[in-house]
Scaffold this motif. Sequence first.
Motif, PDB file in Angstrom:
ATOM      1  N   GLU A 148       0.785  -1.070   0.045  1.00 62.10           N
ATOM      2  CA  GLU A 148      -0.006   0.127   0.130  1.00 62.10           C
ATOM      3  C   GLU A 148       0.823   1.161   0.103  1.00 62.10           C
ATOM      4  O   GLU A 148       0.721   2.089  -0.776  1.00 62.10           O
ATOM      5  N   ASP A 149       1.895   1.263   0.900  1.00 66.11           N
ATOM      6  CA  ASP A 149       2.809   2.202   0.899  1.00 66.11           C
ATOM      7  C   ASP A 149       3.514   2.725  -0.476  1.00 66.11           C
ATOM      8  O   ASP A 149       3.701   3.912  -0.867  1.00 66.11           O
ATOM      9  N   SER A 150       3.782   1.666  -1.157  1.00 68.46           N
ATOM     10  CA  SER A 150       4.489   1.818  -2.444  1.00 68.46           C
ATOM     11  C   SER A 150       3.586   2.306  -3.645  1.00 68.46           C
ATOM     12  O   SER A 150       3.943   3.073  -4.188  1.00 68.46           O
ATOM     13  N   VAL A 151       2.424   1.674  -3.445  1.00 69.65           N
ATOM     14  CA  VAL A 151       1.329   2.436  -4.401  1.00 69.65           C
ATOM     15  C   VAL A 151       0.920   3.652  -4.212  1.00 69.65           C
ATOM     16  O   VAL A 151       1.028   4.532  -5.148  1.00 69.65           O
ATOM     17  N   ASN A 152       0.962   4.107  -3.053  1.00 72.48           N
ATOM     18  CA  ASN A 152       0.679   5.578  -2.393  1.00 72.48           C
ATOM     19  C   ASN A 152       1.854   6.358  -2.968  1.00 72.48           C
ATOM     20  O   ASN A 152       1.550   7.494  -3.158  1.00 72.48           O
ATOM     21  N   ALA A 153       3.010   6.047  -2.919  1.00 72.69           N
ATOM     22  CA  ALA A 153       4.161   6.536  -3.333  1.00 72.69           C
ATOM     23  C   ALA A 153       4.422   6.891  -4.768  1.00 72.69           C
ATOM     24  O   ALA A 153       5.386   7.399  -5.250  1.00 72.69           O
ATOM     25  N   LEU A 208      -7.329  -6.074  -1.662  1.00 78.20           N
ATOM     26  CA  LEU A 208      -6.748  -7.147  -0.979  1.00 78.20           C
ATOM     27  C   LEU A 208      -6.725  -6.867   0.633  1.00 78.20           C
ATOM     28  O   LEU A 208      -6.735  -7.893   1.358  1.00 78.20           O
ATOM     29  N   LYS A 209      -7.021  -5.709   1.269  1.00 77.34           N
ATOM     30  CA  LYS A 209      -7.209  -5.301   2.480  1.00 77.34           C
ATOM     31  C   LYS A 209      -8.457  -6.004   2.671  1.00 77.34           C
ATOM     32  O   LYS A 209      -8.580  -6.588   4.002  1.00 77.34           O
ATOM     33  N   ALA A 210      -9.453  -5.777   1.903  1.00 75.32           N
ATOM     34  CA  ALA A 210     -10.733  -6.456   2.372  1.00 75.32           C
ATOM     35  C   ALA A 210     -10.716  -7.962   2.410  1.00 75.32           C
ATOM     36  O   ALA A 210     -11.538  -8.643   3.285  1.00 75.32           O
ATOM     37  N   ALA A 211     -10.009  -8.407   1.622  1.00 73.18           N
ATOM     38  CA  ALA A 211      -9.830 -10.050   1.591  1.00 73.18           C
ATOM     39  C   ALA A 211      -8.973 -10.516   2.775  1.00 73.18           C
ATOM     40  O   ALA A 211      -9.348 -11.499   3.215  1.00 73.18           O
ATOM     41  N   PHE A 212      -7.943  -9.929   2.995  1.00 71.19           N
ATOM     42  CA  PHE A 212      -6.763 -10.554   3.714  1.00 71.19           C
ATOM     43  C   PHE A 212      -6.615  -9.832   5.166  1.00 71.19           C
ATOM     44  O   PHE A 212      -5.843 -10.376   5.937  1.00 71.19           O
ATOM     45  N   ASP A 213      -7.150  -8.575   5.663  1.00 68.55           N
ATOM     46  CA  ASP A 213      -6.796  -7.935   6.860  1.00 68.55           C
ATOM     47  C   ASP A 213      -6.971  -9.058   7.962  1.00 68.55           C
ATOM     48  O   ASP A 213      -6.203  -8.682   8.777  1.00 68.55           O
TER      49      ASP A 213
END
Length: 284
Positions: A148-153, A208-213
């Motif tokens: 997520e951090d890499s995508v946001n960056a 991915l967060k919805a499925a794996f968090d």
Amino acid sequence: MREQDIRTHDGGNLALYSYGTEDAPGERRVVLIGGAFLTALIYRPFSIALSKGLGEGWAVDVYDRRGRGKSSEQPSDYSMATEIADVRTIMDATGARNIMGHSLGGSVALNAAQEFVGSSHQPDKLAVYDAAVNIDGSMDTGWIKGFEDSVNAGDINKAMAKMKRGMETGTALARVPEPILAGLMAVVSRTKVNKLFRDLLPTGVGELKAAFDESDTPRDFSALPSSTHFMVGKKSPRFYKVAAARLNRAVPGSTLEVSPKGFHGSVPAAVNELVSDISDYFKG
């Protein structure tokens, strides 16, 4: 192919594509739920092949999930509940009584079927291939935050490398050092399919967060229909095999099939062996 625009419960829209017999009855219609980073049109070869394998009088309905293709973006309160509501919307629009899910779409299919147990939307038959479900912590999800951090960056190559390593643990690709893998992703992402993949990465964070968090337990899915059919590819990453085996043991009457030549991308690739096995399941 027949294309429709379906209105959702929250004012959005879903692009729906149907293959096969246009007026097929609900008991002979299969809703196909695609995986992360993939559009409905990526599944066109498989949808055509499956509709032919099922034969005259059958139809396959595949839709763009939120944030891809011609469907509306993920809402601000997006969660697995959004996906489940959209499955219900597609079933209502088509009358379909059967569901199939691939990869993260398999997670959506299983969660939806679990929600629908005992209701008019409970599927007659449910099949999943390489369902991306985190059962008893079968997946180490520690990579998702870095992804997520890499995508946001805006570091898409690094994000793709983190996801490949996280989702394909136990494979040779997962053992490639991240900086080298990121460089490889920069090369392969120039293809048309991978360019699409890159464009959908921001959407992928939410799904991915919805499925794996949170880690699910086999008991969470034990109420699934006894007709549930779990499928995995013999060449797929170990994570999918572990999850499928645990779910199969938890769901009374369910079946588990390992596709000898199967790999994770066998569904959109429309591998003949898999198309034949899935057709036989729904017809049988």
